[in-house]
Write an enzyme that holds these catalytic residues in place. Structure first.
Site, PDB file in Angstrom:
ATOM      1  CG  HIS A 307      19.697   1.412 -35.132  1.00 58.53           C
ATOM      2  ND1 HIS A 307      20.283   2.088 -36.187  1.00 58.53           N
ATOM      3  CD2 HIS A 307      18.506   2.014 -34.905  1.00 58.53           C
ATOM      4  CE1 HIS A 307      19.480   3.082 -36.557  1.00 58.53           C
ATOM      5  NE2 HIS A 307      18.398   3.045 -35.800  1.00 58.53           N
ATOM      6  CG  ASP A 364      11.260   1.381 -31.768  1.00 62.06           C
ATOM      7  OD1 ASP A 364      11.797   1.031 -32.824  1.00 62.06           O
ATOM      8  OD2 ASP A 364      10.540   2.387 -31.672  1.00 62.06           O
TER       9      ASP A 364
END
Ligand code: SDX
Length: 428
Positions: A307, A364
């Site tokens: 991320h 996700d």
């Protein structure tokens, strides 16, 4: 005395103001840098650049903290509803009972889309990607509501366009799904709450009422809450910059949907499931695929990992991982890809490559497993991310307008050919 930063260029020293946010974040304000020094900054991918000051969402990537308007995501996911969180993000406060009732009333009276929109649905090839359809269909709302094109809308006019886009999104999303199956569209029913209405339009096989399992309604609320906003991510920054040109809300949200589609961003939730299925078909050898993810000569990435901001656990991933176990158990589903995902996580989190780069599961990584368990096809996953992110996009777009921010227009450093004269094609 406010802190200042000093910039030394040659024999000159410049004082630059430092600003501090309510959570102690600090920034060097360079809004006058070019006027003062003739220099611009360069920060490809904006990894170190703040684009705005916002009061909507705070996240701390080191500590894995995420808060909407000051409320920890863990509390909202456990106690709130998606529509209540949407109200919080857009209007800044948790609603009273009266305010929430009025909000639901307004939404329930704008859930229909113009019947002529069916011509657009019919125009798409039945297997075309739902995100391409969604982006086009949301932008086409501006054709049916031309008042949204008006500049300097009154707060009431602006709020009506917000209610319309929020109310119509579930109808558009569910009809995209129904069209992909060749099933008849199911119309919204005002007596249902926002999420139940969406699920009924999506999974209702007939025009009569379909009993939606409360477990599924609760899981959907949780997933939508967890996706509702995430400060200045790629798609939200897109919505803000498109809105900064005074473009209408439908076009701005449509642009955000297009940005979210990318596999490095919202499209990752579809990529994760496809990756897990590929590993499953390949015999479930997680060590082999972890090695591929680490191999610089191999384009394979561990989708759902890493991320830009979180250098610790994505707090949303923690909540979704637990929800995975709960929901699959309640629905009596035993999904092998969940076991593969857990094994990948276990192996990756012990591997120096991932540890050094602070790569952890993100939102996700597990979300697709729940969407699958709820009955959604893989190519609808990113559309569901967009449905969840819509209140955040709206809140950020509204804040940008309320702050009267200037049109977004970054600078560059030119590296191309310097001056040269045009030559006739015969002489090239
Ligand atoms: C979302 O911004 C947001 O807030 C987004 C989001 C939201 O709510 O809006 O949180 C939603 O988009 C989550 C991210 C979903 N994307 C993925 O899961 C795709 C896989 N992840 C990566 O592609 C990547 O981690 C990004 C895109 C998420 C972040 O990329 P960065 O910050 O630009 O970091 P990078 O690509 O420069 O990676 C740093 C290093 C590199 O190795 P080195 O060159 O230093 O040797 O880490 C490696 C990368 O190769 N790396 C990975 C990896 N992610 C980064 N290696 C293997 N697998 C991965 N997934």
């Amino acid at each position: 005395m406010l802190e200042t930063a000093q910039l030394k260029i040659g024999d000159k020293t410049y004082d630059l103001p430092v600003i501090e946010g309510s959570e102690g974040e600090k920034a060097i304000d360079i809004s006058k840098l070019r006027d003062q020094t003739g220099y611009v900054t360069l920060d490809i991918g904006y990894k170190n650049t703040g684009a705005t000051q916002s009061a909507i969402t705070f996240l701390d990537g080191e500590l894995g903290i995420l808060k909407y308007r000051g409320y920890p995501i863990e509390q909202l996911a456990a106690k709130s509803s998606f529509i209540e969180v949407a109200y919080l993000l857009i209007y800044g406060e948790l609603p009273t009972e009266e305010q929430l009732k009025a909000f639901n009333f307004d939404l329930s009276h704008h859930t229909l889309v113009h019947e002529d929109m069916k011509k657009f649905f019919d125009g798409f090839p039945s297997k075309s990607h739902p995100m391409g359809q969604l982006s086009s269909l949301v932008c086409s709302l501006s054709a049916f509501y031309p008042e949204s094109l008006k500049q300097n809308q009154t707060p009431e006019e602006l709020n009506l366009s917000i209610i319309k886009v929020l109310a119509k999104m579930p109808t558009i999303v569910s009809w995209i799904y129904k069209k992909s199956l060749g099933h008849p569209y199911i119309y919204p029913q005002n007596k249902y709450d926002y999420v139940t209405n969406f699920l009924n339009m999506t999974f209702g096989q007939r025009t009569e009422v379909v009993d939606i399992d409360p477990v599924i309604v609760s899981a959907m609320n949780t997933l939508l809450i967890l996706h509702a906003d995430h400060e200045q991510n790629c798609s939200t920054s897109t919505v803000r910059i498109v809105g900064s040109s005074a473009s209408n809300i439908y076009a701005s949200v449509s642009a955000g949907i297009s940005a979210l589609w990318g596999p490095l961003h919202g499209g990752a939730n579809q990529e994760v499931i496809e990756m897990l299925q590929k590993i499953q078909e390949d015999g479930g050898d997680t060590d082999k695929w972890i090695a591929k993810a680490k191999d610089k000569n191999d384009p394979f990435r561990l989708m759902g990992f890493g991320h830009r901001v979180y250098k610790n656990f994505d707090p949303r991933a923690k909540i979704i991982k637990k929800a995975c176990d709960d929901i699959l158990e309640k629905l009596g589903i035993d999904d092998e890809v969940l076991e593969i995902a857990k094994k990948l996580e276990e192996v990756a989190l012990k591997d120096p490559y991932f540890i050094e780069r602070k790569l952890y599961p993100n939102v996700d990584f597990y979300s697709g497993i729940i969407y699958r368990a709820l009955g959604f096809p893989t190519d609808m996953f990113t559309v569901l991310f967009a449905l969840g992110r819509l209140p955040g996009w709206i809140a950020q777009w509204k804040e940008m307008k309320e702050h009267k921010e200037p049109i977004g227009r970054p600078r560059q450093i030119y590296t191309g050919a310097t001056n040269r004269d045009y030559t006739d094609i015969k002489n090239r």
